[in-house]
Scaffold this motif. Sequence first.
Motif, PDB file in Angstrom:
ATOM      1  N   HIS A  34       0.828  -1.203   0.000  1.00 12.47           N
ATOM      2  CA  HIS A  34       0.000   0.000   0.000  1.00 12.47           C
ATOM      3  C   HIS A  34       0.873   1.269   0.000  1.00 12.47           C
ATOM      4  CE1 HIS A  34      -3.052  -2.936   1.231  1.00 12.47           C
ATOM      5  NE2 HIS A  34      -3.878  -2.120   0.595  1.00 12.47           N
ATOM      6  N   ALA A  37       2.064   1.855  -3.504  1.00 19.76           N
ATOM      7  CA  ALA A  37       0.988   2.412  -4.337  1.00 19.76           C
ATOM      8  C   ALA A  37       0.792   3.895  -4.037  1.00 19.76           C
ATOM      9  CB  ALA A  37      -0.304   1.641  -4.097  1.00 19.76           C
ATOM     10  N   ARG A  38       0.884   4.256  -2.760  1.00 19.23           N
ATOM     11  CA  ARG A  38       0.729   5.668  -2.384  1.00 19.23           C
ATOM     12  C   ARG A  38       1.883   6.506  -2.936  1.00 19.23           C
ATOM     13  NH1 ARG A  38      -0.174   4.971   2.731  1.00 19.23           N
ATOM     14  NH2 ARG A  38       1.971   5.213   3.402  1.00 19.23           N
ATOM     15  N   ASP A  40       3.572   5.831  -5.611  1.00 18.24           N
ATOM     16  CA  ASP A  40       3.379   5.900  -7.064  1.00 18.24           C
ATOM     17  C   ASP A  40       2.235   6.817  -7.459  1.00 18.24           C
ATOM     18  OD1 ASP A  40       5.483   4.240  -7.528  1.00 18.24           O
ATOM     19  OD2 ASP A  40       4.268   2.426  -7.755  1.00 18.24           O
ATOM     20  N   ALA A  42      -1.144   6.452  -6.534  1.00 20.15           N
ATOM     21  CA  ALA A  42      -2.456   5.815  -6.677  1.00 20.15           C
ATOM     22  C   ALA A  42      -3.440   6.429  -5.686  1.00 20.15           C
ATOM     23  CB  ALA A  42      -2.348   4.317  -6.441  1.00 20.15           C
ATOM     24  N   SER A  43      -4.648   6.650  -6.145  1.00 21.23           N
ATOM     25  CA  SER A  43      -5.691   7.176  -5.251  1.00 21.23           C
ATOM     26  C   SER A  43      -6.146   6.063  -4.311  1.00 21.23           C
ATOM     27  CB  SER A  43      -6.872   7.673  -6.079  1.00 21.23           C
ATOM     28  OG  SER A  43      -7.537   6.591  -6.686  1.00 21.23           O
ATOM     29  N   LEU A  45      -9.083   4.914  -3.891  1.00 19.23           N
ATOM     30  CA  LEU A  45     -10.013   4.038  -4.606  1.00 19.23           C
ATOM     31  C   LEU A  45      -9.263   3.076  -5.532  1.00 19.23           C
ATOM     32  CD1 LEU A  45     -12.967   3.353  -5.053  1.00 19.23           C
ATOM     33  CD2 LEU A  45     -12.997   5.031  -6.903  1.00 19.23           C
ATOM     34  N   ALA A  46      -8.240   3.574  -6.216  1.00 17.58           N
ATOM     35  CA  ALA A  46      -7.435   2.707  -7.084  1.00 17.58           C
ATOM     36  C   ALA A  46      -6.680   1.671  -6.261  1.00 17.58           C
ATOM     37  CB  ALA A  46      -6.468   3.547  -7.909  1.00 17.58           C
ATOM     38  N   THR A  47      -6.184   2.081  -5.106  1.00 18.19           N
ATOM     39  CA  THR A  47      -5.495   1.138  -4.227  1.00 18.19           C
ATOM     40  C   THR A  47      -6.442   0.038  -3.771  1.00 18.19           C
ATOM     41  OG1 THR A  47      -4.062   2.919  -3.455  1.00 18.19           O
ATOM     42  CG2 THR A  47      -4.131   0.928  -2.111  1.00 18.19           C
ATOM     43  N   ARG A  49      -9.194  -0.959  -5.336  1.00 18.67           N
ATOM     44  CA  ARG A  49      -9.636  -1.771  -6.473  1.00 18.67           C
ATOM     45  C   ARG A  49      -8.533  -2.652  -7.038  1.00 18.67           C
ATOM     46  NH1 ARG A  49     -11.981   0.202 -12.281  1.00 18.67           N
ATOM     47  NH2 ARG A  49     -12.395  -1.884 -13.050  1.00 18.67           N
ATOM     48  N   TYR A  50      -7.342  -2.140  -7.187  1.00 20.29           N
ATOM     49  CA  TYR A  50      -6.291  -2.870  -7.883  1.00 20.29           C
ATOM     50  C   TYR A  50      -5.304  -3.586  -6.977  1.00 20.29           C
ATOM     51  CZ  TYR A  50      -8.028  -0.383 -11.935  1.00 20.29           C
ATOM     52  OH  TYR A  50      -8.837   0.100 -12.926  1.00 20.29           O
ATOM     53  N   THR A  52      -5.881  -3.998  -2.906  1.00 16.89           N
ATOM     54  CA  THR A  52      -6.477  -4.632  -1.735  1.00 16.89           C
ATOM     55  C   THR A  52      -7.444  -5.751  -2.110  1.00 16.89           C
ATOM     56  OG1 THR A  52      -6.256  -2.540  -0.564  1.00 16.89           O
ATOM     57  CG2 THR A  52      -7.700  -4.195   0.409  1.00 16.89           C
TER      58      THR A  52
END
Length: 181
Positions: A34, A37-38, A40, A42-43, A45-47, A49-50, A52
Amino acid sequence: GARSFFFGISSLWSIGPGMLIMLGAMQSMSPEVHEAARVDGASPLATLRYITLPLLSPFIILAITFRAMDSLRIFDVIYATTAGGPNDATTNLHIMAYQYSFQWYQMGKAMAQAVVLSAAPARQDLWLSMRALPGRATAAIASLPGPGVRQMQALLISTLTVALAEIGDKTQLLALVLAAR
């Protein structure tokens, strides 16, 4: 009304195992994924969805399967409280199978109910496992001796269709056909 409220309250106890599965799954997830992703960009919601949800999907399928198995074992509560209810308001497949076999002595229809009660969860588990783990589930089933995935689905659907046609409940037959699509 009141019957639905009572059955809803009486089935709340079986939510606990699913919550424990999900809690364990979320605690076992690595926080670095996570954080990456943050970093990079990623929002949230994207975290979700893609990252978690794909990581949690096997655990979600396990929790859904356990809950479905628990919901199929509700014969005792219904029979002890209403025995199918006035005007069959709380009758499910278990109560119908009991009535066919022990009240009306129609063993053929009772066996058809038993086939439905055993084949429907098998079909649902097959469908859920193929949705959650498409490559691994298909490979695991393909490695088994005997029929492939499509043949197994067709066999389960035809078995359920024959059993429900024997029972004569057109509403359940229609629901099965719609669920199979």
